[in-house]
Design a protein around this motif. Structure first.
Motif, short mmCIF file in Angstrom:
data_model
loop_
_atom_site.label_atom_id
_atom_site.label_comp_id
_atom_site.label_asym_id
_atom_site.label_seq_id
_atom_site.Cartn_x
_atom_site.Cartn_y
_atom_site.Cartn_z
N PRO A 60 17.58 81.91 84.72
CA PRO A 60 16.20 81.52 84.99
C PRO A 60 15.61 80.60 83.94
O PRO A 60 14.42 80.57 83.77
N TYR A 61 16.43 79.87 83.21
CA TYR A 61 15.85 79.16 82.07
C TYR A 61 15.32 77.78 82.39
O TYR A 61 14.66 77.17 81.57
N MET A 62 15.58 77.30 83.61
CA MET A 62 14.99 76.05 84.06
C MET A 62 15.34 74.85 83.21
O MET A 62 14.57 73.92 83.10
N SER A 63 16.41 74.93 82.50
CA SER A 63 16.78 73.77 81.72
C SER A 63 18.28 73.76 81.50
O SER A 63 18.90 74.80 81.35
N ALA A 64 18.86 72.54 81.47
CA ALA A 64 20.30 72.45 81.26
C ALA A 64 20.64 72.43 79.78
O ALA A 64 21.75 72.72 79.39
N ASN A 65 19.66 72.10 78.95
CA ASN A 65 20.01 71.79 77.56
C ASN A 65 19.43 72.76 76.53
O ASN A 65 19.37 72.45 75.36
N VAL A 66 18.93 73.88 76.98
CA VAL A 66 18.29 74.79 76.04
C VAL A 66 19.09 76.08 75.96
O VAL A 66 19.47 76.65 76.97
N VAL A 67 19.34 76.50 74.74
CA VAL A 67 20.07 77.76 74.57
C VAL A 67 19.07 78.89 74.78
O VAL A 67 18.03 78.93 74.10
N PRO A 68 19.33 79.76 75.72
CA PRO A 68 18.36 80.82 75.96
C PRO A 68 18.28 81.78 74.78
O PRO A 68 19.25 81.96 74.05
N TYR A 69 17.13 82.38 74.65
CA TYR A 69 16.94 83.38 73.60
C TYR A 69 17.68 84.64 74.00
O TYR A 69 17.58 85.10 75.14
N ILE A 70 18.47 85.20 73.12
CA ILE A 70 19.21 86.43 73.47
C ILE A 70 18.74 87.55 72.55
O ILE A 70 18.65 87.37 71.36
N GLY A 113 13.16 81.48 69.81
CA GLY A 113 12.42 82.36 68.91
C GLY A 113 12.95 82.43 67.51
O GLY A 113 12.31 81.96 66.56
N PRO A 114 14.15 82.98 67.34
CA PRO A 114 14.60 83.30 65.99
C PRO A 114 14.80 82.09 65.10
O PRO A 114 14.35 82.07 63.96
N SER A 115 15.40 81.02 65.62
CA SER A 115 15.73 79.93 64.70
C SER A 115 14.58 78.96 64.48
O SER A 115 14.31 78.54 63.36
N LYS A 116 13.86 78.60 65.56
CA LYS A 116 12.80 77.59 65.39
C LYS A 116 11.39 78.15 65.50
O LYS A 116 10.43 77.53 65.08
N GLY A 117 11.29 79.32 66.12
CA GLY A 117 9.97 79.92 66.30
C GLY A 117 9.10 79.11 67.25
O GLY A 117 7.90 78.97 67.03
N VAL A 118 9.70 78.58 68.32
CA VAL A 118 8.91 77.81 69.28
C VAL A 118 9.20 78.26 70.72
O VAL A 118 10.27 78.80 71.01
N ILE A 119 8.22 78.03 71.57
CA ILE A 119 8.48 78.16 73.00
C ILE A 119 8.14 76.83 73.66
O ILE A 119 7.37 76.04 73.11
N TYR A 120 8.77 76.57 74.80
CA TYR A 120 8.60 75.30 75.48
C TYR A 120 7.82 75.56 76.77
O TYR A 120 8.24 76.40 77.58
N VAL A 121 6.72 74.87 76.92
CA VAL A 121 5.81 75.17 78.03
C VAL A 121 5.54 73.93 78.86
O VAL A 121 5.26 72.85 78.33
N LEU A 122 5.61 74.11 80.19
CA LEU A 122 5.21 73.05 81.11
C LEU A 122 3.83 73.37 81.63
O LEU A 122 3.58 74.50 82.06
N THR A 123 2.96 72.41 81.61
CA THR A 123 1.61 72.65 82.14
C THR A 123 0.95 71.33 82.50
O THR A 123 1.18 70.31 81.84
N PRO A 124 0.11 71.34 83.54
CA PRO A 124 -0.64 70.11 83.85
C PRO A 124 -1.94 70.01 83.07
O PRO A 124 -2.66 69.02 83.22
N VAL A 125 -2.24 71.00 82.24
CA VAL A 125 -3.51 70.96 81.49
C VAL A 125 -3.47 69.78 80.51
O VAL A 125 -2.49 69.61 79.78
N PRO A 126 -4.52 68.95 80.48
CA PRO A 126 -4.50 67.78 79.59
C PRO A 126 -4.35 68.18 78.12
O PRO A 126 -4.86 69.23 77.71
N GLN A 127 -3.67 67.32 77.38
CA GLN A 127 -3.35 67.64 75.98
C GLN A 127 -4.61 67.94 75.16
O GLN A 127 -4.62 68.84 74.33
N LYS A 128 -5.66 67.21 75.44
CA LYS A 128 -6.91 67.38 74.69
C LYS A 128 -7.41 68.83 74.82
O LYS A 128 -7.88 69.43 73.86
N VAL A 129 -7.30 69.35 76.04
CA VAL A 129 -7.76 70.73 76.29
C VAL A 129 -6.79 71.72 75.65
O VAL A 129 -7.20 72.74 75.09
N LEU A 130 -5.50 71.37 75.71
CA LEU A 130 -4.48 72.28 75.16
C LEU A 130 -4.64 72.50 73.67
O LEU A 130 -4.25 73.54 73.14
N GLU A 131 -5.23 71.51 73.00
CA GLU A 131 -5.35 71.62 71.55
C GLU A 131 -6.15 72.85 71.13
O GLU A 131 -5.98 73.38 70.04
#
Ligand SMILES: Nc1ncnc2c1ncn2[C@@H]1O[C@H](COP(=O)(O)OP(=O)(O)OP(=O)(O)O)[C@@H](O)[C@H]1O
Length: 377
Positions: free
Chosen positions: A367-377, A324-342
Motif C-alpha cells: 500500500p505504499y503508493m510509490s515505486a521508489n520509496v523504502v517502506p518503514y518497517i 521514520g527512523p533514518s530521515k524522520g520525514v513523511i511524504y504527503v500528497l495534498t491539493p492544499v496550497p503551499q501557503k496554507v500548508l505552511e
C-alpha cells in the motif's frame, strides 16, 4: 409539473414537487432578513436534494448563503469525515452533481459516523454554528448602519434519526436557533421524526416555523419511493475528486488508473516529523507503531491555535510513504496550497479509508503508493 426555476430545469432526474418548491419559496420570502433553515428526516428521504434546492432558491435573493454540513458520512462540499461551514455564492444548476468547495471553517472528525464520538461531533457543530453567528449573522448595529452582512443559513443533517442520532439532532436544535425546521417525512411512519417541535419542551414554540413535507417520489399506493445510494462508492468518488485537485486542472485524466498513476508520479511534500504533532483521534497507537500506522492513510491537515478550542482543518493529505527512523520525514500528497500548508502543525489520523483504487497503482507496491520509496518497517 412544469419546472419552476432554472435550477430545476437543469436537473432532469430531479423532481421538485409543489410542496418542496412552496416550502423553499416560503423560507426565502419570509419576513426574517436571513432565515436559518434546519433540514432533517430519515435516511434517503431527500434532505440533501431539498437543501441544495433551497440553497439555489435562496441564492436568487441573496448574493451569498452559508451552508452547515453536519452529515459527516455524506458530505456535500468537502471530502467525507469533515464537518464544515461553507459560504456559497453560485447556483449549482444540476442538483445531482456534487461539487467540492473550500469551506469557510472546517473540522476533521475523522470518521463517517457521529457515533464514533458523539460529544466531539456535537461540539464541532456547535462551534461551526457559533462561527456563523459571529461572522455572518447581523447584529442590530450593522443592520442600523445599513451595512448588513447577514447571510441565510442552510443546515443539512444526517439521516440517523433514532437513538443517539435522535439525541444529537435534539442537541443541535437546542444549541441553534433556526427560524425554520423542515422535516421530510416518508410513508413508513415509524421511521419518521416525531411531529411538531420535538426537541423543545415548550408547548407553544412560536419562534420557529416547523414545516413537514413528504419525500418527493411516491408510488400509486402513496408509498415513498426512496433511492438507495451506494454510500461507500460515493465517498470514494468524493475522495478521488478531492485528490484529483493535486494535479493540474487541464491534465486529461479519463480513468481511475490514470489518476492513480499520475498521483504516484507527483512529488509529495516532505514533512519533518519533528515539525508536526501526530494525533490519533479514535484509537491509541503505541509510540513504536506510529509511523507504520500512518503509512498510506488519509490524514487531516490542521492548524492549532491558542485562541481557538479546536484545531481547524485546512484539508486532507495522503501519507504516501514514511521514512521514520533514518530521515524522520513523511511524504504527503495534498491539493492544499503551499501557503496554507505552511501553518499546518497537526496531522490528525482518524479512520477515513483510502479508496482501494488509489492503493493499486500500476507498477507500485501496495500500500505504499510509490515505486521508489523504502517502506518503514
Ligand atoms: N426530489 C427528488 N427527485 C429525484 N431524486 C431524488 C429526489 N430526492 C432525493 N432523490 C434521490 O434519492 C437519493 C437520496 O437523496 P438525498 O441524498 O437527497 O437524501 P438524504 O436524505 O440526504 O440521504 P442521507 O440520509 O443518506 O443523507 C439520491 O439518489 C437522490 O438523487
Amino acid at each position: 409539473m412544469a419546472p419552476d426555476s432554472e435550477s430545476d430545469r437543469s436537473s432532469p432526474d430531479i423532481f421538485i414537487p409543489d410542496e418542496w418548491s412552496n416550502t423553499a419559496d416560503a423560507i426565502a420570502n419570509c419576513s426574517v432578513d436571513s432565515p436559518i433553515a434546519f433540514v432533517c428526516g430519515p435516511k434517503n428521504s431527500g434532505k440533501t436534494t431539498f437543501s441544495r434546492h433551497l440553497l439555489n432558491v435562496l441564492l436568487q435573493r441573496h448574493k451569498k448563503v452559508a451552508y452547515l454540513d453536519t452529515d459527516v458520512g455524506q458530505t456535500e462540499f468537502t471530502p467525507p469525515g469533515l464537518l464544515s461551514l461553507t459560504i456559497v455564492d453560485k447556483i449549482t444548476p444540476d442538483l445531482t452533481i456534487p461539487c467540492l468547495k473550500t469551506p469557510e471553517r472546517c473540522f476533521f472528525f475523522g470518521d463517517i459516523s457521529s457515533k464514533r464520538d458523539p460529544v466531539i461531533y456535537l461540539s464541532y457543530i456547535s462551534a461551526l454554528y457559533d462561527h456563523y453567528l459571529k461572522e455572518y449573522c447581523t447584529d442590530n448595529k450593522t443592520k442600523f448602519q445599513g451595512t448588513t452582512t447577514s447571510l441565510p443559513l442552510v443546515i443539512n443533517t444526517p439521516g440517523w434519526v433514532k437513538g443517539i442520532g435522535y439525541e444529537l439532532l435534539v442537541g443541535m436544535l437546542k444549541h441553534m436557533s433556526p427560524t425554520h425546521v423542515v422535516k421530510i417525512r416518508i410513508s413508513s411512519e415509524s421511521k419518521n421524526l416525531p411531529r411538531g417541535a420535538f426537541w423543545s419542551n415548550e408547548v407553544n414554540n412560536d419562534s420557529v416555523c416547523v414545516i413537514e413535507i413528504n419525500a418527493a417520489r411516491q408510488d400509486h399506493l402513496k408509498r415513498s419511493v426512496l433511492v438507495q445510494k451506494d454510500a461507500r462508492l460515493l465517498r470514494d468518488m468524493r475522495l478521488m475528486s478531492y485528490f484529483r485537485q493535486c494535479l493540474p486542472s487541464d491534465m486529461t485524466i479519463s480513468t481511475l488508473k490514470e489518476l492513480t498513476r499520475e498521483l504516484c508520479a507527483l512529488h509529495p511534500y516532505e514533512v519533518k516529523i519533528s515539525n508536526v504533532e501526530i494525533k490519533h483521534l479514535h484509537s491509541q497507537v503505541p509510540v513504536s507503531e506510529i509511523f507504520g500506522s500512518l503509512n498510506a492513510t488519509i490524514v487531516g491537515l490542521a492548524v492549532s491555535s491558542v485562541s481557538e478550542k479546536w484545531p481547524q482543518c485546512v484539508g486532507l493529505g495522503i501519507v504516501r510513504a514514511v521514512n521514520g527512523p533514518s530521515k524522520g520525514v513523511i511524504y504527503v500528497l495534498t491539493p492544499v496550497p503551499q501557503k496554507v500548508l505552511e501553518d499546518v502543525d497537526l496531522l490528525l489520523m482518524g479512520s477515513i479509508q483510502t479508496p482501494t483504487a488509489l492503493l493499486l497503482a500500476p507498477g507500485c507496491v501496495s500500500p505504499y503508493m510509490s515505486a521508489n520509496v523504502v517502506p518503514y518497517i
